[in-house]
Scaffold this motif. Sequence first.
Motif, PDB file in Angstrom:
ATOM      1  N   THR A 158      44.195  58.953  39.878  1.00  0.00           N
ATOM      2  CA  THR A 158      42.896  58.327  40.115  1.00  0.00           C
ATOM      3  C   THR A 158      42.672  57.288  39.031  1.00  0.00           C
ATOM      4  O   THR A 158      43.590  57.001  38.252  1.00  0.00           O
ATOM      5  N   LEU A 159      41.471  56.707  38.977  1.00  0.00           N
ATOM      6  CA  LEU A 159      41.183  55.730  37.926  1.00  0.00           C
ATOM      7  C   LEU A 159      39.723  55.796  37.505  1.00  0.00           C
ATOM      8  O   LEU A 159      38.877  56.339  38.217  1.00  0.00           O
ATOM      9  N   THR A 160      39.448  55.254  36.317  1.00  0.00           N
ATOM     10  CA  THR A 160      38.079  55.096  35.852  1.00  0.00           C
ATOM     11  C   THR A 160      37.585  53.707  36.253  1.00  0.00           C
ATOM     12  O   THR A 160      38.373  52.824  36.580  1.00  0.00           O
ATOM     13  N   PHE A 161      36.269  53.528  36.215  1.00  0.00           N
ATOM     14  CA  PHE A 161      35.657  52.292  36.683  1.00  0.00           C
ATOM     15  C   PHE A 161      35.278  51.376  35.515  1.00  0.00           C
ATOM     16  O   PHE A 161      34.911  51.854  34.443  1.00  0.00           O
ATOM     17  N   PRO A 162      35.350  50.065  35.729  1.00  0.00           N
ATOM     18  CA  PRO A 162      34.981  49.122  34.664  1.00  0.00           C
ATOM     19  C   PRO A 162      33.469  49.034  34.497  1.00  0.00           C
ATOM     20  O   PRO A 162      32.702  49.525  35.335  1.00  0.00           O
ATOM     21  N   ASP A 163      33.065  48.382  33.423  1.00  0.00           N
ATOM     22  CA  ASP A 163      31.644  48.167  33.137  1.00  0.00           C
ATOM     23  C   ASP A 163      31.078  47.176  34.162  1.00  0.00           C
ATOM     24  O   ASP A 163      31.365  45.979  34.122  1.00  0.00           O
ATOM     25  N   LEU A 164      30.251  47.692  35.068  1.00  0.00           N
ATOM     26  CA  LEU A 164      29.705  46.855  36.135  1.00  0.00           C
ATOM     27  C   LEU A 164      28.878  45.698  35.604  1.00  0.00           C
ATOM     28  O   LEU A 164      28.814  44.630  36.219  1.00  0.00           O
ATOM     29  N   THR A 165      28.220  45.894  34.467  1.00  0.00           N
ATOM     30  CA  THR A 165      27.323  44.853  33.967  1.00  0.00           C
ATOM     31  C   THR A 165      28.069  43.608  33.515  1.00  0.00           C
ATOM     32  O   THR A 165      27.489  42.530  33.432  1.00  0.00           O
ATOM     33  N   ARG A 166      29.356  43.730  33.217  1.00  0.00           N
ATOM     34  CA  ARG A 166      30.151  42.565  32.845  1.00  0.00           C
ATOM     35  C   ARG A 166      30.586  41.774  34.064  1.00  0.00           C
ATOM     36  O   ARG A 166      31.017  40.635  33.954  1.00  0.00           O
ATOM     37  N   ARG A 210      41.472  69.156  34.391  1.00  0.00           N
ATOM     38  CA  ARG A 210      41.533  70.543  34.863  1.00  0.00           C
ATOM     39  C   ARG A 210      42.591  70.746  35.933  1.00  0.00           C
ATOM     40  O   ARG A 210      42.989  71.879  36.214  1.00  0.00           O
ATOM     41  N   HIS A 211      43.047  69.656  36.553  1.00  0.00           N
ATOM     42  CA  HIS A 211      43.989  69.797  37.669  1.00  0.00           C
ATOM     43  C   HIS A 211      45.272  68.987  37.479  1.00  0.00           C
ATOM     44  O   HIS A 211      46.040  68.829  38.428  1.00  0.00           O
ATOM     45  N   GLY A 212      45.485  68.488  36.276  1.00  0.00           N
ATOM     46  CA  GLY A 212      46.717  67.759  36.009  1.00  0.00           C
ATOM     47  C   GLY A 212      46.804  66.431  36.738  1.00  0.00           C
ATOM     48  O   GLY A 212      47.898  65.972  37.093  1.00  0.00           O
ATOM     49  N   VAL A 213      45.662  65.798  36.951  1.00  0.00           N
ATOM     50  CA  VAL A 213      45.615  64.522  37.670  1.00  0.00           C
ATOM     51  C   VAL A 213      45.801  63.372  36.673  1.00  0.00           C
ATOM     52  O   VAL A 213      45.180  63.360  35.606  1.00  0.00           O
ATOM     53  N   THR A 214      46.626  62.408  37.026  1.00  0.00           N
ATOM     54  CA  THR A 214      46.843  61.223  36.188  1.00  0.00           C
ATOM     55  C   THR A 214      45.658  60.284  36.330  1.00  0.00           C
ATOM     56  O   THR A 214      45.207  59.998  37.447  1.00  0.00           O
ATOM     57  N   VAL A 215      45.146  59.782  35.198  1.00  0.00           N
ATOM     58  CA  VAL A 215      43.990  58.876  35.201  1.00  0.00           C
ATOM     59  C   VAL A 215      44.409  57.509  34.690  1.00  0.00           C
ATOM     60  O   VAL A 215      44.941  57.388  33.578  1.00  0.00           O
ATOM     61  N   VAL A 216      44.177  56.478  35.480  1.00  0.00           N
ATOM     62  CA  VAL A 216      44.383  55.098  35.051  1.00  0.00           C
ATOM     63  C   VAL A 216      43.112  54.648  34.347  1.00  0.00           C
ATOM     64  O   VAL A 216      42.060  54.559  34.964  1.00  0.00           O
ATOM     65  N   GLU A 217      43.212  54.357  33.067  1.00  0.00           N
ATOM     66  CA  GLU A 217      42.031  54.012  32.272  1.00  0.00           C
ATOM     67  C   GLU A 217      41.805  52.492  32.273  1.00  0.00           C
ATOM     68  O   GLU A 217      42.141  51.794  31.320  1.00  0.00           O
ATOM     69  N   THR A 218      41.203  52.003  33.333  1.00  0.00           N
ATOM     70  CA  THR A 218      40.919  50.566  33.413  1.00  0.00           C
ATOM     71  C   THR A 218      39.802  50.152  32.476  1.00  0.00           C
ATOM     72  O   THR A 218      39.745  49.002  32.024  1.00  0.00           O
ATOM     73  N   VAL A 219      38.902  51.078  32.162  1.00  0.00           N
ATOM     74  CA  VAL A 219      37.680  50.736  31.433  1.00  0.00           C
ATOM     75  C   VAL A 219      37.962  50.222  30.020  1.00  0.00           C
ATOM     76  O   VAL A 219      37.144  49.498  29.443  1.00  0.00           O
ATOM     77  N   HIS A 220      39.107  50.556  29.450  1.00  0.00           N
ATOM     78  CA  HIS A 220      39.389  50.194  28.066  1.00  0.00           C
ATOM     79  C   HIS A 220      39.926  48.774  27.882  1.00  0.00           C
ATOM     80  O   HIS A 220      40.137  48.354  26.749  1.00  0.00           O
ATOM     81  N   HIS A 221      40.149  48.056  28.969  1.00  0.00           N
ATOM     82  CA  HIS A 221      40.839  46.765  28.869  1.00  0.00           C
ATOM     83  C   HIS A 221      39.929  45.634  29.355  1.00  0.00           C
ATOM     84  O   HIS A 221      39.557  45.596  30.529  1.00  0.00           O
ATOM     85  N   PRO A 222      39.566  44.697  28.469  1.00  0.00           N
ATOM     86  CA  PRO A 222      38.625  43.625  28.833  1.00  0.00           C
ATOM     87  C   PRO A 222      39.060  42.801  30.035  1.00  0.00           C
ATOM     88  O   PRO A 222      38.206  42.281  30.768  1.00  0.00           O
ATOM     89  N   VAL A 223      40.370  42.680  30.274  1.00  0.00           N
ATOM     90  CA  VAL A 223      40.827  41.826  31.367  1.00  0.00           C
ATOM     91  C   VAL A 223      40.302  42.297  32.724  1.00  0.00           C
ATOM     92  O   VAL A 223      40.184  41.489  33.653  1.00  0.00           O
TER      93      VAL A 223
END
Length: 301
Positions: A137-145, A170-183
């Motif tokens: 799955t993935l995390t979401f970017p800052d909408l306000t930007r 809790r379930h061993g799911v891979t997370v794509v951390e998009t939120v940490h990257h300004p691009v």
Amino acid sequence: MPGVESRDDSGPREDEPPHGRHPHRYARYVALGDSQTEGLGDGDDLTGLRGWADRFADHLVRHSPGLRYANLAVRGRLAHQVRAEQLAPALALRPDLVTVVAGMNDLLRPRFDADEVAGHLEVMFAALTAGGARVATLTFPDLTRIIPVARPLSARVPALNARIRQAASRHGVTVVETVHHPVVTDPRLWTPDRLHASPLGHQRIADAMAHALGLPGSDDAWTRALPPPDTQAPGTRQAAIAELRWAATYLGPWLARRLRRRSSGDTRTAKRPRLTPVHPPSRPPTAQPDRDTPHPAKEPT
């Protein structure tokens, strides 16, 4: 776009690679989600939508010969609808790789509840991993930007992202951390509606997913900034005019649909409901930034 054969190919095959012995090879990939996974912003309904999941499947098949792929995502779906409509069909396909991306539409609703949304995601994570699939799955970017008028919703994104991480852990799911990257909030990665990724944005998501899963040939290039744009940033007056134009073109119709309790996904069905073969692309997928020409506009879901 991956080719599709008309036959139902969801049954077992003797030449399927055993996932346990080939950690980067998969036989059945299923994508669940909303408009982003369906591919809005990358193609259109006349010529066909592509999107990050199709692009990701193109990457997968280069190392997973015989890969079959289903995309159950439908635009406008909230997290509870993804769970209600897509989870059971996904389990029936017996996937060994699944992506679950939902919650963006919930973030924009007046009665948003981060715990409730994450709860629906966790039910899907639990059921799919229990069935033997690797899930991402993935995390979401800052909408306000991306959407300045969304500032009143600024606390919602980190709240949901935190719960996605907790449920995934809790379930061993891979997370794509998009939120940490300004691009990820560069306007060139988004269509003019600011809710759907552009072709370049979809390619970046596909690359991010491949990198998070450790696929051969993937790296962190998706996190790197784009070259500076050829045009200067608009002045204050131009920016204000652009915001008004955006509100009239996209926000107004979106609000009108909400008031009528309508969705752009009404009467829509999944574009690729069965597992069908993916034909290897002739060359690695690319999407170059177009600095001067805006990407085709899509209405928000």
